[in-house]
Design a protein around this motif. Structure first.
Motif, PDB file in Angstrom:
ATOM      1  N   GLU A  68       0.821  -1.206   0.000  1.00 60.89           N
ATOM      2  CA  GLU A  68       0.000   0.000   0.000  1.00 60.89           C
ATOM      3  C   GLU A  68       0.860   1.264   0.000  1.00 60.89           C
ATOM      4  O   GLU A  68       0.556   2.231  -0.699  1.00 60.89           O
ATOM      5  N   GLU A  69       1.954   1.216   0.767  1.00 59.07           N
ATOM      6  CA  GLU A  69       2.843   2.372   0.836  1.00 59.07           C
ATOM      7  C   GLU A  69       3.561   2.577  -0.498  1.00 59.07           C
ATOM      8  O   GLU A  69       3.732   3.710  -0.956  1.00 59.07           O
ATOM      9  N   LYS A  70       3.958   1.489  -1.135  1.00 57.07           N
ATOM     10  CA  LYS A  70       4.634   1.583  -2.426  1.00 57.07           C
ATOM     11  C   LYS A  70       3.684   2.158  -3.481  1.00 57.07           C
ATOM     12  O   LYS A  70       4.080   2.993  -4.299  1.00 57.07           O
ATOM     13  N   ILE A  71       2.435   1.706  -3.453  1.00 52.40           N
ATOM     14  CA  ILE A  71       1.431   2.222  -4.397  1.00 52.40           C
ATOM     15  C   ILE A  71       1.243   3.722  -4.186  1.00 52.40           C
ATOM     16  O   ILE A  71       1.210   4.497  -5.151  1.00 52.40           O
ATOM     17  N   TYR A  72       1.139   4.125  -2.917  1.00 52.68           N
ATOM     18  CA  TYR A  72       0.952   5.542  -2.605  1.00 52.68           C
ATOM     19  C   TYR A  72       2.140   6.365  -3.100  1.00 52.68           C
ATOM     20  O   TYR A  72       1.963   7.428  -3.718  1.00 52.68           O
ATOM     21  N   GLN A  73       3.356   5.891  -2.821  1.00 54.69           N
ATOM     22  CA  GLN A  73       4.550   6.643  -3.197  1.00 54.69           C
ATOM     23  C   GLN A  73       4.681   6.769  -4.713  1.00 54.69           C
ATOM     24  O   GLN A  73       5.054   7.833  -5.232  1.00 54.69           O
ATOM     25  N   THR A  74       4.364   5.694  -5.439  1.00 58.32           N
ATOM     26  CA  THR A  74       4.446   5.743  -6.899  1.00 58.32           C
ATOM     27  C   THR A  74       3.418   6.717  -7.465  1.00 58.32           C
ATOM     28  O   THR A  74       3.721   7.532  -8.338  1.00 58.32           O
ATOM     29  N   ARG A  75       2.195   6.628  -6.959  1.00 60.64           N
ATOM     30  CA  ARG A  75       1.148   7.543  -7.428  1.00 60.64           C
ATOM     31  C   ARG A  75       1.505   8.988  -7.087  1.00 60.64           C
ATOM     32  O   ARG A  75       1.262   9.896  -7.879  1.00 60.64           O
ATOM     33  N   ARG A  76       2.118   9.190  -5.903  1.00 65.93           N
ATOM     34  CA  ARG A  76       2.512  10.535  -5.497  1.00 65.93           C
ATOM     35  C   ARG A  76       3.593  11.088  -6.419  1.00 65.93           C
ATOM     36  O   ARG A  76       3.575  12.275  -6.760  1.00 65.93           O
ATOM     37  N   ARG A  77       4.524  10.249  -6.824  1.00 69.27           N
ATOM     38  CA  ARG A  77       5.571  10.678  -7.754  1.00 69.27           C
ATOM     39  C   ARG A  77       4.959  11.119  -9.079  1.00 69.27           C
ATOM     40  O   ARG A  77       5.357  12.140  -9.654  1.00 69.27           O
TER      41      ARG A  77
END
Length: 210
Positions: A4-13
């Motif tokens: 979930e954190e990886k998904i959030y960070q990628t989308r944030r980028r």
């Protein structure tokens, strides 16, 4: 790292790259290739989260208006002594948001003044809460004000909406989205002040029958 954190960070980028690109070049000239280069990601990654460039732009518009509305609602909580004081505070708070987050300035102006024609309805939906908040704030500021006998609060609000439409249409004709952002905000405040107070100084003795 959790999924979930990886998904959030990628989308944030992706969002950060899109905000920077659209802020610099606008929707029309905004390029997914530039976002990919700036963020070191592939188009495939972008399309995994956003189906089209339109979806990505709308996500930026949505974020802009959500954060701006939250900011104004959080700051505009006190009771103002006068309508003029309230209007001054509103534009100070609004300008403060864009000074703190300048990346949203062009996106805000483009969404309001020159939205892509095919995205106009979608953008309207995304700024609906912002529009409602503006009407609510104006309604609150009008509460202690004595209006002329022939004018109701509903009349003022309807005229305010028409004023917004006029300002946006004027911007489309004159390219006002390219105006210095702070100057545009000052102009909006001035015109709204004229709308509410008029242009003629009203002296009581001029209206007393002899």
């Amino acid at each position: 790292m959790k999924r979930e954190e990886k998904i959030y960070q990628t989308r944030r980028r992706i969002m950060d790259g899109a905000l920077s690109e659209f802020s610099r070049n606008g929707y029309g000239a905004g390029s997914l290739n530039n976002i990919c280069s700036a963020q070191g990601i592939s188009k495939g990654i972008i399309y995994h989260y956003f189906e089209t460039k339109d979806d990505l732009f709308l996500a930026c518009v949505d974020e802009c208006f959500c954060l701006l509305t939250d900011h104004i609602e959080r700051k505009m909580k006190q009771v103002y002594k006068s309508l003029e004081q309230g209007l001054e505070e509103y534009f100070t708070v609004r300008m403060g948001f864009f000074q703190e987050y300048p990346v949203y300035q062009r996106i805000f102006c483009e969404a309001i003044i020159t939205p892509p024609v095919h995205l106009k309805e979608e953008i309207q939906t995304r700024k609906h809460r912002f529009d409602c908040m503006n009407v609510d704030i104006l309604s609150q500021l009008l509460e202690p004000v004595s209006l002329r006998a022939s004018i109701t609060k509903e009349d003022v609000i309807e005229t305010f909406k028409e004023f917004q439409d006029f300002m946006n249409a004027r911007g489309q004709m004159t390219g006002a989205e390219l105006m210095e952002f702070e100057e545009r905000e000052k102009h909006c405040k001035k015109v709204l002040n004229i709308l509410l107070y008029g242009v003629i100084e009203r002296k009581a003795d001029l209206y007393v029958s002899e």
